[in-house]
Write a protein that holds these residues in place. Structure first.
Motif, short mmCIF file in Angstrom:
data_model
loop_
_atom_site.label_atom_id
_atom_site.label_comp_id
_atom_site.label_asym_id
_atom_site.label_seq_id
_atom_site.Cartn_x
_atom_site.Cartn_y
_atom_site.Cartn_z
N ASP A 88 0.82 -1.22 0.00
CA ASP A 88 0.00 0.00 0.00
C ASP A 88 0.85 1.26 0.00
N ARG A 89 2.05 1.17 0.55
CA ARG A 89 2.92 2.36 0.63
C ARG A 89 3.70 2.61 -0.66
N LEU A 90 3.63 1.68 -1.61
CA LEU A 90 4.36 1.82 -2.87
C LEU A 90 3.58 2.68 -3.85
N ALA A 91 4.28 3.20 -4.85
CA ALA A 91 3.63 3.92 -5.94
C ALA A 91 2.79 2.92 -6.73
N THR A 92 1.80 3.42 -7.44
CA THR A 92 0.84 2.56 -8.15
C THR A 92 1.53 1.62 -9.13
N LEU A 93 2.48 2.11 -9.91
CA LEU A 93 3.15 1.27 -10.91
C LEU A 93 3.93 0.14 -10.24
N ASP A 94 4.66 0.45 -9.16
CA ASP A 94 5.41 -0.59 -8.44
C ASP A 94 4.46 -1.64 -7.88
N ARG A 95 3.39 -1.17 -7.25
CA ARG A 95 2.43 -2.09 -6.63
C ARG A 95 1.77 -2.98 -7.69
N SER A 96 1.28 -2.39 -8.77
CA SER A 96 0.58 -3.19 -9.78
C SER A 96 1.53 -4.17 -10.47
N THR A 97 2.80 -3.80 -10.62
CA THR A 97 3.78 -4.71 -11.22
C THR A 97 3.99 -5.93 -10.32
N LEU A 98 4.19 -5.70 -9.02
CA LEU A 98 4.41 -6.81 -8.08
C LEU A 98 3.16 -7.69 -7.95
N VAL A 99 1.99 -7.06 -7.88
CA VAL A 99 0.74 -7.81 -7.73
C VAL A 99 0.51 -8.68 -8.97
N ALA A 100 0.74 -8.13 -10.15
CA ALA A 100 0.52 -8.89 -11.39
C ALA A 100 1.43 -10.13 -11.44
N PHE A 101 2.69 -9.96 -11.06
CA PHE A 101 3.65 -11.07 -11.16
C PHE A 101 3.50 -12.08 -10.03
N TYR A 102 3.50 -11.58 -8.77
CA TYR A 102 3.55 -12.49 -7.62
C TYR A 102 2.19 -12.96 -7.13
N ILE A 103 1.17 -12.13 -7.26
CA ILE A 103 -0.14 -12.52 -6.72
C ILE A 103 -1.03 -13.11 -7.81
N HIS A 104 -1.06 -12.44 -8.98
CA HIS A 104 -1.90 -12.96 -10.07
C HIS A 104 -1.18 -13.99 -10.93
N GLY A 105 0.14 -14.14 -10.73
CA GLY A 105 0.90 -15.16 -11.42
C GLY A 105 1.06 -14.94 -12.92
N GLN A 106 1.02 -13.69 -13.34
CA GLN A 106 1.18 -13.40 -14.76
C GLN A 106 2.63 -13.62 -15.19
N SER A 107 2.80 -14.05 -16.42
CA SER A 107 4.14 -14.20 -16.97
C SER A 107 4.66 -12.84 -17.41
N LEU A 108 5.95 -12.77 -17.69
CA LEU A 108 6.54 -11.52 -18.16
C LEU A 108 5.91 -11.08 -19.48
N VAL A 109 5.59 -12.05 -20.34
CA VAL A 109 4.97 -11.73 -21.63
C VAL A 109 3.57 -11.16 -21.42
N GLN A 110 2.80 -11.79 -20.53
CA GLN A 110 1.45 -11.27 -20.24
C GLN A 110 1.53 -9.86 -19.67
N MET A 111 2.48 -9.65 -18.78
CA MET A 111 2.64 -8.32 -18.19
C MET A 111 3.08 -7.31 -19.25
N SER A 112 3.92 -7.74 -20.17
CA SER A 112 4.37 -6.87 -21.24
C SER A 112 3.17 -6.39 -22.05
N ASP A 113 2.24 -7.30 -22.34
CA ASP A 113 1.02 -6.92 -23.06
C ASP A 113 0.14 -5.99 -22.23
N GLU A 114 -0.05 -6.35 -20.95
CA GLU A 114 -0.93 -5.56 -20.08
C GLU A 114 -0.41 -4.14 -19.86
#
Length: 197
Positions: A142-168
Motif C-alpha cells: 500500500d505504501r508503494l507507488a501505483t506502478l510498483d504495486r501493480s507490477t508486483l501484484v501482477a507477477f507475484y499474486i496474479h501469477g502473470q508471466s513476463l509476456v502477459q505483463m508486457s502486453d498488459e
C-alpha cells in the motif's frame, strides 16, 4: 556565549494541525503533549488492530495501552518520523499476538469436537505469525507507488508471466524485468521501515 537555536519552535506549533512527523520529532525532544496528540490520532487504529486479533473488548483496550507505553519507551529508536503509523501498527500486532499467545485456548475437549480433525492444521502461533507477515506485506504494498504495486501484484499474486505483463502494461519484457527488480527493492525498503520496532 552563543545560544543554540532549537530545531523545533514548539510555541508556534499547533499540535492538532501538525503532521505526524512533526509530532514525532517534538515527542522525541520530550514534548509529552505532542505524544498525547499522537495517541489521540492513532488510538482508534491501534484499538482496531488489537480487537481484530483478540476479539475481546477489555483485552483490546489493555493491549492498546501497552502499545502506547511501549511506543513511548521506544520512540527514540524510530529513525524515520513519517513511518510512525506503520511502526505503531506493527507494535500493536506484536502486542496482540503476545497477549493472545499467553491466554489459555478456549477449545472444547468433547469427543464430537475431535471429529474431522486431520492433524494437519497450522498451530495457532504459526497462523498468527503468517497473518502478521501477510498484513505487513499488504501494508508495504500500500505504501508503494501505483506502478510498483501493480507490477508486483501482477507477477507475484496474479501469477502473470513476463509476456502477459508486457502486453498488459504495454512495455517491453526488459522494461517489465527492470520494473520488477526496482519494485522489489522498494518493497523491501518499506518492509524494513515497518519492522523497525
Amino acid at each position: 556565549m552563543e545560544l543554540e537555536t532549537p530545531i523545533f519552535e514548539l510555541p508556534f506549533l499547533e499540535l492538532p494541525e501538525a503532521t505526524t512527523a512533526e509530532l514525532v520529532l517534538a515527542a522525541q525532544e520530550g514534548d509529552n503533549e505532542a505524544f498525547g496528540t499522537l495517541v489521540n490520532r492513532f488510538e482508534r487504529m491501534v484499538q482496531a488492530v488489537c480487537w481484530q486479533r483478540l476479539r475481546n473488548h477489555a483485552e483490546a483496550q489493555e493491549a492498546s495501552q501497552e502499545v502506547f507505553i511501549k511506543a513511548f519507551e521506544k520512540l527514540e529508536q524510530l529513525q524515520e518520523p513519517a513511518a510512525f503509523p506503520g511502526w505503531i501498527r506493527s507494535i500493536a500486532v506484536r502486542q496482540s499476538i503476545n497477549r493472545s499467545a499467553r491466554r489459555p485456548p478456549a477449545t472444547s475437549v468433547e469427543p464430537h469436537s475431535l471429529e474431522g480433525f486431520d492433524g494437519e492444521a497450522e498451530a495457532p502461533l504459526t497462523s498468527m505469525l503468517n497473518r502478521e507477515r501477510i498484513d505487513q506485506l499488504n501494508e508495504g504494498l500500500d505504501r508503494l507507488a501505483t506502478l510498483d504495486r501493480s507490477t508486483l501484484v501482477a507477477f507475484y499474486i496474479h501469477g502473470q508471466s513476463l509476456v502477459q505483463m508486457s502486453d498488459e502494461f504495454a512495455a517491453p519484457v526488459g522494461t517489465i524485468k527492470r520494473r520488477l527488480h526496482v519494485a522489489r527493492k522498494r518493497l523491501a525498503k518499506e518492509l524494513e521501515c515497518l519492522q523497525a520496532v
